[in-house]
Design a protein around this motif. Structure first.
Motif, PDB file in Angstrom:
ATOM      1  N   ILE A 172     137.447  42.899  88.879  1.00 32.18           N
ATOM      2  CA  ILE A 172     137.073  44.097  88.119  1.00 32.18           C
ATOM      3  C   ILE A 172     138.268  44.480  87.263  1.00 32.18           C
ATOM      4  CG2 ILE A 172     136.307  46.497  88.260  1.00 32.18           C
ATOM      5  CD1 ILE A 172     135.228  45.772  91.079  1.00 32.18           C
ATOM      6  N   ARG A 173     138.237  44.115  85.963  1.00 31.47           N
ATOM      7  CA  ARG A 173     139.402  44.383  85.126  1.00 31.47           C
ATOM      8  C   ARG A 173     139.069  44.741  83.670  1.00 31.47           C
ATOM      9  NH1 ARG A 173     140.176  38.815  86.666  1.00 31.47           N
ATOM     10  NH2 ARG A 173     139.479  37.475  85.018  1.00 31.47           N
ATOM     11  N   HIS A 174     137.822  45.055  83.396  1.00 33.63           N
ATOM     12  CA  HIS A 174     137.438  45.432  82.036  1.00 33.63           C
ATOM     13  C   HIS A 174     136.948  46.878  82.007  1.00 33.63           C
ATOM     14  CE1 HIS A 174     136.955  41.012  82.259  1.00 33.63           C
ATOM     15  NE2 HIS A 174     137.521  41.074  81.067  1.00 33.63           N
ATOM     16  N   GLU A 175     137.308  47.585  80.945  1.00 32.55           N
ATOM     17  CA  GLU A 175     136.838  48.954  80.756  1.00 32.55           C
ATOM     18  C   GLU A 175     135.413  48.913  80.229  1.00 32.55           C
ATOM     19  OE1 GLU A 175     138.222  51.963  81.476  1.00 32.55           O
ATOM     20  OE2 GLU A 175     139.740  50.740  82.494  1.00 32.55           O
ATOM     21  N   PRO A 176     134.518  49.744  80.748  1.00 28.32           N
ATOM     22  CA  PRO A 176     133.142  49.743  80.259  1.00 28.32           C
ATOM     23  C   PRO A 176     133.047  50.272  78.834  1.00 28.32           C
ATOM     24  CG  PRO A 176     133.458  51.446  81.934  1.00 28.32           C
ATOM     25  CD  PRO A 176     134.734  50.682  81.843  1.00 28.32           C
ATOM     26  N   LYS A 177     132.186  49.652  78.028  1.00 29.54           N
ATOM     27  CA  LYS A 177     131.933  50.086  76.652  1.00 29.54           C
ATOM     28  C   LYS A 177     131.033  51.315  76.674  1.00 29.54           C
ATOM     29  CE  LYS A 177     133.992  46.528  74.698  1.00 29.54           C
ATOM     30  NZ  LYS A 177     135.222  46.650  73.960  1.00 29.54           N
ATOM     31  N   THR A 178     131.029  52.059  75.587  1.00 30.50           N
ATOM     32  CA  THR A 178     130.191  53.241  75.470  1.00 30.50           C
ATOM     33  C   THR A 178     129.209  53.068  74.315  1.00 30.50           C
ATOM     34  OG1 THR A 178     131.597  54.405  73.890  1.00 30.50           O
ATOM     35  CG2 THR A 178     132.156  54.645  76.239  1.00 30.50           C
ATOM     36  N   ASP A 181     130.575  52.247  70.960  1.00 31.93           N
ATOM     37  CA  ASP A 181     131.032  50.867  70.693  1.00 31.93           C
ATOM     38  C   ASP A 181     129.929  49.986  70.116  1.00 31.93           C
ATOM     39  OD1 ASP A 181     133.677  51.230  71.767  1.00 31.93           O
ATOM     40  OD2 ASP A 181     132.781  51.188  73.768  1.00 31.93           O
TER      41      ASP A 181
END
Length: 187
Positions: A172-178, A181
């Motif tokens: 788990i190493r990615h920031e979630p997009k909004t 984006d």
């Protein structure tokens, strides 16, 4: 990686409900090709259609609706339009992109051949890893799941997925997009 839901005691997927164009053909594919037992059939009152359930194993079920007045399929909108590696798999927000079935890693090649022997068109083997492309041609220690994609008679994208290692917190190493984006504006 084992994580615990502290809000609700959810033990898995009870069923995923999809829509088919021909229930008899769907029953034949899921029972004869994929070997899933048909476990429940329902006639919807007033000629509203049918709702059939298949056992995927592990107390998980796959269900199909057949509606006499269902709109036609909308590949590329309501579902993926093809097989990964062979076509664009983008589908609309709120759509069902594909269903992945867990299979044993040591049965991966055998199951691929079984599908081919049954006349199912299969995609490339995708060895998912953390490289820039997300896929490796050959197996290596960084591959976390092997995938094989194919479609049912209605074009529903299906996947056989075999984990090759346990997932950990390091995965788990990615920031979630909004929504900001997105490159396509909502209509």
């Amino acid at each position: 990686m084992t994580a615990t839901n502290t809000e609700f005691e959810i033990s898995g997927v009870n069923h995923l409900a999809l829509v088919c164009s021909d229930m008899a053909r769907t029953v034949e594919f899921y029972t004869q090709v994929l070997g899933m037992p048909l476990i429940k059939t329902i006639e919807i009152p007033d000629g509203g259609g049918q709702h059939f359930f298949f056992d995927m194993g592990g107390d998980n079920h796959l269900a199909f609706f057949w509606f006499p007045n269902a709109p036609k399929a909308a590949p590329g909108i309501a579902a993926a339009s093809g097989i990964p590696g062979k076509a664009d798999i983008t589908s609309a927000v709120g759509s069902m992109n594909h269903v992945a079935f867990t299979i044993p890693e040591d049965k991966f090649d055998e199951y691929r051949q079984k599908l081919k022997d049954k006349g199912v068109r299969v995609g490339y083997i995708l060895n998912h890893d953390d490289s820039v492309s997300g896929v490796a041609r050959e197996m290596h220690p960084g591959v976390f799941v092997r995938s094989l994609y194919f479609q049912d008679p209605d074009g529903i994208l299906l996947e056989f997925a075999a984990y090759t290692r346990e997932l950990t917190a390091a995965d788990i190493r990615h920031e979630p997009k909004t929504a900001a984006d997105r490159t396509v504006a909502d209509n």
